[in-house]
Design a protein around this motif. Structure first.
Motif, mmCIF file in Angstrom:
data_model
loop_
_atom_site.group_PDB
_atom_site.id
_atom_site.type_symbol
_atom_site.label_atom_id
_atom_site.label_comp_id
_atom_site.label_asym_id
_atom_site.label_seq_id
_atom_site.Cartn_x
_atom_site.Cartn_y
_atom_site.Cartn_z
ATOM 1 N N ASN A 191 0.822 -1.216 0.000
ATOM 2 C CA ASN A 191 0.000 0.000 0.000
ATOM 3 C C ASN A 191 0.857 1.268 0.000
ATOM 4 O O ASN A 191 0.373 2.367 0.265
ATOM 5 N N HIS A 192 2.134 1.126 -0.290
ATOM 6 C CA HIS A 192 3.088 2.229 -0.158
ATOM 7 C C HIS A 192 2.718 3.437 -1.005
ATOM 8 O O HIS A 192 2.904 4.593 -0.576
ATOM 9 N N ALA A 193 2.214 3.212 -2.220
ATOM 10 C CA ALA A 193 1.938 4.350 -3.111
ATOM 11 C C ALA A 193 0.936 5.315 -2.479
ATOM 12 O O ALA A 193 1.112 6.534 -2.532
ATOM 13 N N GLU A 194 -0.111 4.771 -1.873
ATOM 14 C CA GLU A 194 -1.095 5.631 -1.207
ATOM 15 C C GLU A 194 -0.512 6.269 0.047
ATOM 16 O O GLU A 194 -0.720 7.462 0.303
ATOM 17 N N ASP A 195 0.235 5.508 0.827
ATOM 18 C CA ASP A 195 0.798 6.039 2.073
ATOM 19 C C ASP A 195 1.694 7.244 1.811
ATOM 20 O O ASP A 195 1.658 8.236 2.552
ATOM 21 N N PHE A 196 2.492 7.167 0.752
ATOM 22 C CA PHE A 196 3.461 8.235 0.505
ATOM 23 C C PHE A 196 2.875 9.414 -0.269
ATOM 24 O O PHE A 196 3.614 10.298 -0.698
ATOM 25 N N THR A 197 1.550 9.422 -0.418
ATOM 26 C CA THR A 197 0.918 10.657 -0.909
ATOM 27 C C THR A 197 0.726 11.652 0.236
ATOM 28 O O THR A 197 0.442 12.827 -0.016
ATOM 29 N N PHE A 198 0.894 11.202 1.461
ATOM 30 C CA PHE A 198 0.746 12.077 2.624
ATOM 31 C C PHE A 198 2.044 12.833 2.881
ATOM 32 O O PHE A 198 3.150 12.278 2.743
ATOM 33 N N GLN A 199 1.916 14.071 3.303
ATOM 34 C CA GLN A 199 3.073 14.891 3.602
ATOM 35 C C GLN A 199 3.702 14.497 4.932
ATOM 36 O O GLN A 199 4.916 14.594 5.104
ATOM 37 N N ASP A 200 2.883 14.061 5.872
ATOM 38 C CA ASP A 200 3.356 13.695 7.202
ATOM 39 C C ASP A 200 2.998 12.240 7.488
ATOM 40 O O ASP A 200 1.845 11.824 7.304
#
Length: 399
Positions: free
Chosen positions: A180-189
């Motif tokens: 699920n990394h692609a979605e997780d790393f859309t977050f700034q924090d």
């Protein structure tokens, strides 16, 4: 990569009951899952520390234990002079058994594992039912839940990873979280909570974050690991998978691959991976953002150990993550802890087959957080003070 052969000049000592013969495995000390005596060893060990034991069987295993330490503990393989210390400890242990004649498993094992571990600076080494060298540390305490849990709070992505041990069906949960990394790393924090994570396999977290690191990122650790010459696979996999089956655990699919089985023409070698290699595997398109440039906090406590600790250090190095919480457990200088049963007594001992150089000693000390917090600090408090915590790191850390 470089290779160094491990001599087996006393090979017969590692071919005792419960181990594969030379016809099946070139290397000694490979557990034989088809040998019924191995299951009897496992069953007796599971009865508990007060189970009756014959001290004479442990004395008979002293020579085999010396040989095991010389040929399968990575610290002694890399520096054979360390065998003087381990041999002396084992001799004194055997002499003590002869004098005191203990009648239980715990009495026979005593402080053997603790003394061997301290002599080698190794927090991983463990003898089942023996005295443990772990120091009391501040932990979060009981926190039931899935192995990998993803939530969002105050626009902050929270990744709670309770274990990296993929046995007993947990492998699919960890893989799904990592994918699920692609979605997780859309977050700034992002907050990665590793409290109570005693380790397992840090490849789950590396597969999660490496698609988002700078192309020039290098793994900040030099590793020396014992592997099979035929496949380059760590020797830990075969024995650990066998141990899991003997103790009624489900084996991760990754541990059942055919190439992990030792061959009759195999030998054990030591391979060294340099920390100058690029492990990101990232293919970057011209003009796109090269890597995630957000802010990350990693939460640790006294229950964060082994691969839990390496995960924290990798994230700190890759993203300049801020470590908050309490000092970690301190068992990271060695890894790939491999289980063995001694042939006569059946004593179970875990011996690391990999040495990790992070630039500073961590075993028995722990990773010190950049920002100390009580281990029980709720995640809602960490999210509500995210910016303050991220900006208030101290300069004295184990990184």
């Amino acid at each position: 990569m470089s290779a160094q052969s491990v001599p087996d000049d006393q090979d017969h000592l590692g071919r005792g009951a419960g181990y594969l013969s030379a016809r099946s495995s070139g290397p000694a000390w490979m557990l034989d899952p088809a040998d019924p005596i191995l299951q009897r060893h496992a069953d007796r060990q599971s009865l508990g520390p007060n189970n009756a034991a014959d001290y004479r069987n442990f004395i008979d295993d002293a020579a085999a234990l010396k040989y095991l330490m010389r040929t399968r503990h990575i610290a002694v393989v890399l520096d054979p002079d360390k065998a003087h210390a381990t041999d002396g400890i084992i001799d004194r242990w055997a002499q003590g058994l002869s004098a005191s004649k203990p009648t239980t498993l715990a009495g026979c094992v005593g402080s053997l594992g603790m003394e061997l571990g301290k002599a080698l600076g190794d927090g991983h080494l463990h003898v089942r039912h023996g005295e443990h060298h772990g120091t009391e540390r501040e932990t979060l305490g009981e926190d039931p839940g899935p192995a990998w849990e993803t939530t969002t709070m105050n626009s902050i992505r929270i990744i709670r990873v309770r274990t990296f041990d993929g046995s007993d069906g947990v492998e699919s949960v960890l893989q799904a979280g990592a994918e699920n990394h692609a979605e997780d790393f859309t977050f700034q924090d992002i907050i990665v909570d590793l409290r109570g994570n005693g380790g397992g396999d840090d490849s789950y977290v590396t597969s999660w974050f490496t698609p988002h690191v700078n192309e020039s990122w290098t793994r900040p650790c030099e590793e020396h690991g014992m592997t099979l010459s035929s496949s380059g696979s760590p020797i830990v996999y075969w024995n650990y998978a066998t141990w899991l089956r003997l103790n009624d655990h489900t084996v991760p699919v990754a541990f059942t691959a055919k190439h992990l089985r030792p061959r009759h023409d195999d030998c054990v070698i030591v391979t060294a991976s340099q920390n100058g290699a690029n492990h990101s595997g990232t293919t970057l398109e011209p003009g796109r953002t090269e890597h995630w440039q957000g802010r990350m906090i990693v939460v640790i406590d006294g229950g964060t150990g082994s691969s839990g600790e390496s995960a924290a250090l990798l994230l700190k190095n890759a993203f300049d993550a801020v470590l908050v919480g309490a000092p970690s457990y301190g068992i990271i200088d060695y890894g790939n802890s491999t289980p063995y049963y001694l042939p006569t007594s059946g004593m179970q001992i875990q011996v690391p087959s990999q040495a990790n150089n992070w630039g500073t000693a961590i075993d028995f000390i722990g990773i010190q957080p950049d920002v100390p917090l009580p281990a029980s600090t709720p995640l809602r408090d960490i999210t509500s003070t995210f910016s303050e915590l991220h900006n208030s790191r101290t300069t004295e850390t184990h990184s």
